[in-house]
Each structure stands twice: as structure tokens, then as C-alpha cells.
Enzyme design. Structure first.
Site, mmCIF file in Angstrom:
data_model
loop_
_atom_site.group_PDB
_atom_site.id
_atom_site.type_symbol
_atom_site.label_atom_id
_atom_site.label_comp_id
_atom_site.label_asym_id
_atom_site.label_seq_id
_atom_site.Cartn_x
_atom_site.Cartn_y
_atom_site.Cartn_z
ATOM 1 N N CYS A 205 -7.960 25.083 -62.915
ATOM 2 C CA CYS A 205 -7.247 24.686 -61.698
ATOM 3 C C CYS A 205 -5.818 24.210 -61.945
ATOM 4 O O CYS A 205 -5.071 24.003 -60.983
ATOM 5 C CB CYS A 205 -8.029 23.600 -60.970
ATOM 6 S SG CYS A 205 -9.748 24.046 -60.665
ATOM 7 N N HIS A 340 -3.516 16.086 -57.043
ATOM 8 C CA HIS A 340 -4.503 17.156 -57.221
ATOM 9 C C HIS A 340 -5.516 17.069 -56.083
ATOM 10 O O HIS A 340 -5.826 18.073 -55.452
ATOM 11 C CB HIS A 340 -5.157 17.013 -58.591
ATOM 12 C CG HIS A 340 -6.044 18.157 -58.958
ATOM 13 N ND1 HIS A 340 -5.594 19.456 -59.003
ATOM 14 C CD2 HIS A 340 -7.373 18.198 -59.296
ATOM 15 C CE1 HIS A 340 -6.592 20.259 -59.353
ATOM 16 N NE2 HIS A 340 -7.676 19.517 -59.541
ATOM 17 N N HIS A 380 -8.812 24.423 -51.755
ATOM 18 C CA HIS A 380 -8.434 24.379 -53.174
ATOM 19 C C HIS A 380 -8.219 25.810 -53.648
ATOM 20 O O HIS A 380 -9.166 26.581 -53.790
ATOM 21 C CB HIS A 380 -9.560 23.702 -53.961
ATOM 22 C CG HIS A 380 -9.236 23.429 -55.393
ATOM 23 N ND1 HIS A 380 -8.077 23.848 -56.006
ATOM 24 C CD2 HIS A 380 -9.950 22.771 -56.364
ATOM 25 C CE1 HIS A 380 -8.070 23.467 -57.266
ATOM 26 N NE2 HIS A 380 -9.206 22.814 -57.510
#
Length: 706
Positions: A205, A340, A380
Site C-alpha cells: 500500500c 494513511h 483504499h
């Protein structure tokens, strides 16, 4: 004399001098390594209809709910769904954030045959399209930048390859090049003809923010002069959804609730974002539009700790502090953190504690650290998550407002809110500081962490309008502006004309800038159209004619299979006249800069013969501009005629080159040979001017009629 023969004092002085030189070299090297990086453009495809940065910004400000159930064109949800996470081969998550028309692409535009296109991963397709848009927004023409431009791409999943190669019978050469991760950047670099570094990054990620860090380092180390940096994610197979459900990482309720008490996992999203980068000094030198500055960045790993996928607060704090140190920024100067913020029960408290320790422990009355997460808006994007966060803050800097995040109602009780000086934004606010400085975080499940410090751009203007920034009107002088358009097909040309017509409708566009961009900042394809316009309305009318295929005497159209070969002829003495180049000097900044440069190099030219013959006592203090535009006698005296003609030719060459024009060959007669030689690169313009100035002086000193 040998050093050991010198006196102790002289030896000490020599050593001091040597050490000073070493220190200066180290300081110069350090300045290069830490040089800020300019973001020149951005482009994106974000859920669901955010196909441009402008549409993405509107979605952020409207806080649009982009969540849907998994579309039927991805897989049969009912065949793979079960509420029980322990059932093998099933997923409990029903929702995600998806792109529309992910299967649509114009493969022939990118030189991909229809047969091959079937096997090309949608991630490659997205990256090709968005990468092309990013370089167009930067006004980069591939054939002009290829030698020193790199491509850095963050990616993560290989869904398409897994699905395409589910049987050995399906294996073919197109799958190898169409789905392997290395070909994401490799195909884009191949199509654009870019020969700089080509790097595909998979750190889960954090991939795209790690790619950003590597690109900045490559620019600072002079491995390349320009860089495209992107991240891409496409959800093409149920496999990854099933895997992340087995990790219990996805939200069963189908919402991303970063920092909220109801946070229960993340929501998968897909998209692509690309930015273009240059060293700040280079971008400022060339007058590029700068939308943000990467002041510093850092990457690191969690190391050993609570588990392979468990975040490490000390490591997260360290990577933020490392980025601050490289950026030369104090923690209290960072007004906003694009976190994040995945919306997981474990990850959110760890991240905010680490961020507060690095950025909010000594705010010194500067207000709380503002925090938000784009994942609450578009999900995401996994490998592209860092790029989504970066583009969000670049847009926020551009518009002077920070968008609020969605789904923050009850603060997560595991976060010590009373002990940390942070505030989660839920509504848009103006920047609390005059020059915003932002932190952007991305943390990978495999343990790789990345952080970037982003600042507002310095004041800058477009290269064309550099001398006209005091005039905000579209084309205040009413001068004709040349607009050029092209497409790979006639249909593509018409569609482009229609988009330009829409672009001009808001009335805020500068026609001179539009003309400059279409002429010098675009690749010119086979199907072409060109016209001159003196106003935005006139340009819009002619664009409309092209868009609907209407024949107009004001619009020239043609098809060009190959560029024609051109030659530039430079004239000799005898072509001069008073006032030559005056209109260009007044209207074209680049031409004016060239004449002023020649004027400064020539200085005042004392010439007794010229003064006597011309009867001008001021000849000894005359300047090039006075000779060109004011003195009818001196412009015809050889001592001034020859450098004057050279200066005009230099100005024209510089102007033509700024428009993207260059000759295949040059010819020069007499005085014109000097400008021809400079254009061909045989000597510098400065040397050419010195030579022609001396030549003119020597010939001018000869007796009349000799």
C-alpha cells in the site's frame, strides 16, 4: 617547491585551504542531494467519475459517496459471497469503490493491436492514458524529453494475469508483456520513447509514495531530468478480495471510517494517478507551471515487532522525522497531515500516536495538526493510495482549502485525543498558514513506510506570459494567435476541438497561453487543423467548426504522414532598415530578451569613424536598441549594421525555437553565415556576436569607397 620545504605556517595555510575546498564540495553535493522537486502536472482516474483532477476536486468538496456493491462485470458477487469469514473460497465484503468504463481504451492510439489489447492488464491501460494526460498537462512533448526522462510506478496486484492464465491453453506472448508488473512502466516508457530510469515498485500500500521518493532521489542524483510518477490499482478478480477477507482487513459494513469508533476495516478502491516532476531550479528556469514542491521524502521499514503486518509506531515516527530533516522543515510548520488512515481498529490509533509524536508535540501556539484521509472519500486504492493522497493535497494547495473527510462521527476511543494536539477535519477549511506545508503518509502491509513533505509552489508565471502578467485579459492587444490541433484520426481531431471549445467557455482562459500550449506543448499527429483568432469567442467559433466537420475559410486542415524537411536562410548585409523587429520586441518576451542580451554584450560601441560619417556625436554612447529603433544613420553604418542584423536573426531563432520549430539545415550569406553557424551549434551565440561585432568594427573603420 615541495610542500615539506615550506614553513609550518604556509603548510598550515595550504591545509586550511584544502579543507575549505573539501567543505565547499561537500556543501555543494548536499545542496544537490536535498534539492526541492517541483510537481509540474497531475492527472488521474479516480472513482467513480473523477476522470480529471477538476472532477476529483469537486467530488472531494461535495463529499460524494462513491461506494457501490461489486459490479456484475467484475464477478458474480453471489457466487463468492458469504457473511461468515471462515467459509473457504468466500468473501464477506460486498462493497468497494470502482471506476466506470474500466474496459474502454483506444489501443491503436498507443500502437497496440486490437488482438494484443485483449490481453493487456487494465492497469497498463489506465497508466498509459493517465500518463499521456499528465505529460500533456505538463506541456511535455515526448520526442523532446526522451533522453533524460524516467518512469516510476507503484503497483501491487496481478489480478488480470491470474485470470487470463487460468489455463495453460490460454498462455501466449501477449500475456507476458500485457500483465507483468515490470511492463507497467516499461510499456509507457517504450511508447513515449523515454530512456531514463524505468522502475516498477511493489511495497504493497505504500508503493506509489515509495515510487515518488525514488523519483525525487533520481532527479537529485541527476539520473534523469524529468520523471513521471504514478500508482495504479484495478480490481479484476475475486482472488484478492477473498484473501483480504481472510485477513479480516476489509470493512463488513462497506464504509471506510478512518479514526472513528465504528472503524471496522478498509474499503477497496481502484484508480490511477500520475504526477510529473522536475528539479525546482529547472522548472523555474524554464517557466513551467508549478503546482507544488516536494521539499523532502523518506522511506523505511517497521523492522521486527509485534508481527509481520503489525504497524510499528516508532518506525512510522522515524520516517516522518527523516522526511522533515531532509526537507529542512520544523514539525510545527506542518499544518496538515494527509494520513494513511485506513479505518482499521489497530492501525488508526498507532498512526495518530506516531504522527502526533513527530508533528504535534511542540505546536507552539500554531494550532492543532489538522488530519484527514482520502480513503473515506474514494476507498483504499492500495498501491495507488499514496498518489491519491498526494493529488488531494496538491488540489487543496491550488484551491486554498482543505477538504473534509467523510464518516468521522465518534472519535475512536483507542486514540488518546486529550493527549495529542490533532484535529480530524470533517468540513472544508481554509489553510491556517500563508504558505501551506503538508505531510503525506503511506504505510505498506509488508512493513515499508513512506512520507513526503509537500509545500505550496513559489510565485511563478507561464513562460509565454512572463512579461505580460500584469494584464489579465485573454488577449488584450487583440493580436492574432495561432491555434493548432491534431489527432491520430479525423474523429479524434474533432473530439479534441470540441473539448477545447468547452475549455474556453468559462471565459477565464488566456488565448495567448492556449496558442502557446497547442503549438509547442503537444505532439502533432497526422490529422491537423490550424487557425488564427484574435479573441476567445472567435477561437471558440472556429473550434466549433472543426468539431462538427464544417468547412470554414478561416480554418486550414491537412493530413501529414511525415514532417517536411525545412531549411532556414540567413540574409547578409543590405537587408537592414530602421525599426526592424520593433513590433516583435514590443510583443514577444523571448525576442526582447535576445535583443537585450545582445545589447548588454555589445555595450556602447565607441567608433570615431561612425561618429564622423554619420554626423552623430552620440554614436560613442549609442546602444543596440537605439540603433535598431531610433537612429536611421547608424543602422546603415557597417559597424552597427552587422551586429544589428545578427541580433535580429538571433532573436528570431530563439523565438522560433520557443514555438517548437527547428530547421533540418541552415544556410547563410555573408553576415548571415554567423547566425547560421550559431543555429547549427557550431559556436555559441555569445561568441558569434563578439565575432560579428569585431568584423563590423574593422570593416567600418576602412575608408569610404575603399
Amino acid at each position: 617547491m615541495m610542500a615539506d620545504a615550506l614553513s609550518p605556517n604556509k603548510q598550515a595555510l595550504l591545509k586550511i585551504r584544502e579543507l575549505k575546498q573539501q567543505i565547499e564540495a561537500l556543501q555543494a553535493e548536499q545542496a544537490t542531494v536535498s534539492e526541492p522537486i517541483a510537481v509540474v502536472s497531475m492527472a488521474c482516474r479516480f472513482p467513480r467519475r473523477s476522470k480529471t483532477p477538476e472532477l476529483f476536486w469537486q467530488s472531494l468538496m461535495d463529499q460524494t459517496d462513491e461506494v457501490t456493491e461489486i459490479p456484475q462485470d467484475r464477478w458474480d458477487l453471489q457466487a463468492f459471497h458469504d457473511e461468515d469469514p471462515e467459509i473457504p473460497g468466500r468473501m464477506y465484503a460486498r462493497h468497494g469503490v470502482f471506476l466506470e468504463d474500466i474496459d474502454e481504451m483506444d489501443p491503436e492510439f498507443f500502437g497496440i493491436s486490437p488482438r494484443e489489447a485483449t490481453w493487456v492488464d487494465p492497469q497498463q491501460r489506465l497508466l498509459m492514458e493517465v500518463g499521456w494526460e499528465a505529460i500533456e498537462r505538463a506541456c511535455w512533448v515526448p520526442e523532446k524529453i526522451g533522453d533524460r526522462t524516467g518512469v516510476f510506478v507503484g503497483w501491487m496486484h496481478n489480478d488480470y494475469q491470474n485470470e487470463a492464465s487460468d489455463s495453460f491453453l490460454n498462455l501466449n506472448p501477449y500475456i507476458a508483456t500485457g500483465a507483468a508488473g515490470s511492463f507497467l512502466c516499461g510499456r509507457l516508457a517504450y511508447y513515449l520513447g523515454l530512456r531514463g530510469p524505468s522502475v516498477a515498485v511493489d511495497t504493497a500500500c505504500s508503493s506509489s509514495l515509495v515510487a515518488l521518493h525514488l523519483a525525487c532521489s533520481s532527479l537529485q542524483q541527476r539520473d534523469c531530468d524529468r520523471a513521471l510518477v504514478g500508482g495504479v490499482n484495478a480490481i479484476c478478480s475475486p482472488t484478492t478480495n477473498i484473501l483480504t477477507c481472510k485477513l479480516k482487513a476489509l470493512s463488513p459494513t462497506g464504509q471506510s471510517r478512518a479514526f472513528d469508533a465504528a472503524a471496522d476495516g478498509y474499503l477497496r478502491g481502484e484508480g490511477c494517478g500520475v504526477v510529473t516532476l522536475r528539479r525546482l531550479s529547472d522548472a523555474q528556469r524554464d517557466g513551467d507551471r508549478i503546482i507544488g514542491v516536494i521539499q523532502g521524502s523518506a522511506i523505511g521499514h517497521n523492522g521486527s515487532g509485534g508481527g509481520l503486518t503489525v504497524p510499528n509506531p516508532a518506525a512510522q515516527e522515524q520516517v516522518i522525522r527523516d522526511a522533515l530533516r531532509r526537507a529542512g522543515v520544523a514539525p510545527a510548520d506542518v499544518s496538515y497531515l494527509e494520513a494513511h488512515g485506513t479505518g482499521t481498529e489497530l492501525g488508526d490509533p498507532i498512526e495518530l500516536r506516531a504522527a502526533a509524536a513527530a508533528l504535534a508535540s511542540e505546536r507552539n501556539g500554531s494550532g492543532p495538526l489538522l488530519v484527514g484521509s482520502v480513503k473515506t472519500n474514494i476507498g483504499h486504492l492500495e498501491a495507488a493510495a499514496g498518489m491519491a493522497g498526494l493529488i488531494k493535497v496538491l488540489l487543496a494547495i491550488e484551491h486554498g482549502r482543505i477538504p473534509g473527510q467523510r464518516n468521522f462521527e465518534t472519535p475512536n476511543p483507542h486514540i488518546p485525543w486529550d493527549q495529542i494536539d490533532v484535529e480530524v477535519l470533517t468540513k472544508p477549511v481554509k489553510w491556517p498558514s500563508v504558505k501551506p506545508i503538508v505531510g503525506v503518509s503511506a504505510f505498506g502491509m509488508s512493513g515499508t513506510n513512506a512520507h513526503a513533505i509537500v509545500a505550496a509552489p513559489p510565485q511563478s508565471v507561464s513562460r509565454y506570459a512572463a512579461d505580460a502578467n500584469s494584464d489579465s485579459e485573454s488577449n488584450a492587444d487583440g493580436l492574432p494567435q495561432l491555434i493548432t490541433l491534431s489527432g491520430r484520426t479525423e474523429e479524434g481531431l474533432r473530439e479534441l476541438a470540441s473539448r477545447y471549445a468547452q475549455h474556453l467557455q468559462d471565459g477565464t482562459q488566456n488565448l495567448s497561453d492556449v496558442a502557446y500550449t497547442t503549438t509547442t506543448g503537444r505532439t502533432h499527429f497526422e490529422y491537423r487543423a490550424a487557425f488564427a483568432a484574435q479573441s476567445v469567442d472567435e477561437a471558440a467559433d472556429r473550434l466549433a467548426a472543426i468539431a462538427c466537420g464544417r468547412v470554414s475559410p478561416d480554418v486550414a486542415t491537412a493530413t501529414a504522414k511525415r514532417p517536411p524537411r525545412t531549411a532556414w536562410q540567413f540574409t547578409g548585409q543590405g537587408s537592414q532598415y530602421l525599426g526592424m523587429g520593433k513590433a516583435l520586441y514590443e510583443q514577444e518576451p523571448i525576442f526582447r530578451q535576445a535583443i537585450d542580451q545582445c545589447d548588454a554584450l555589445l555595450g556602447s560601441r565607441a567608433n570615431v569613424s561612425a561618429a564622423n560619417e554619420a554626423g552623430a556625436s552620440a554614436a560613442s554612447t549609442a546602444t543596440l536598441r537605439q540603433v535598431l529603433f531610433d537612429d536611421s544613420a547608424l543602422v546603415h553604418h557597417t559597424s552597427w549594421t552587422q551586429p544589428a542584423i545578427f541580433a535580429i536573426q538571433m532573436g528570431l531563432v530563439k523565438l522560433f525555437q520557443s514555438w517548437g520549430l527547428s530547421p533540418d539545415m541552415v544556410l547563410g550569406h555573408s553576415v548571415g553565415q554567423y547566425a547560421a553557424a550559431c543555429t547549427a551549434g557550431m559556436m555559441s551565440w555569445e561568441d558569434g556576436l563578439r565575432l560579428i561585432g569585431e568584423r563590423g568594427r574593422l570593416i567600418g573603420d576602412l575608408p569610404s569607397g575603399g
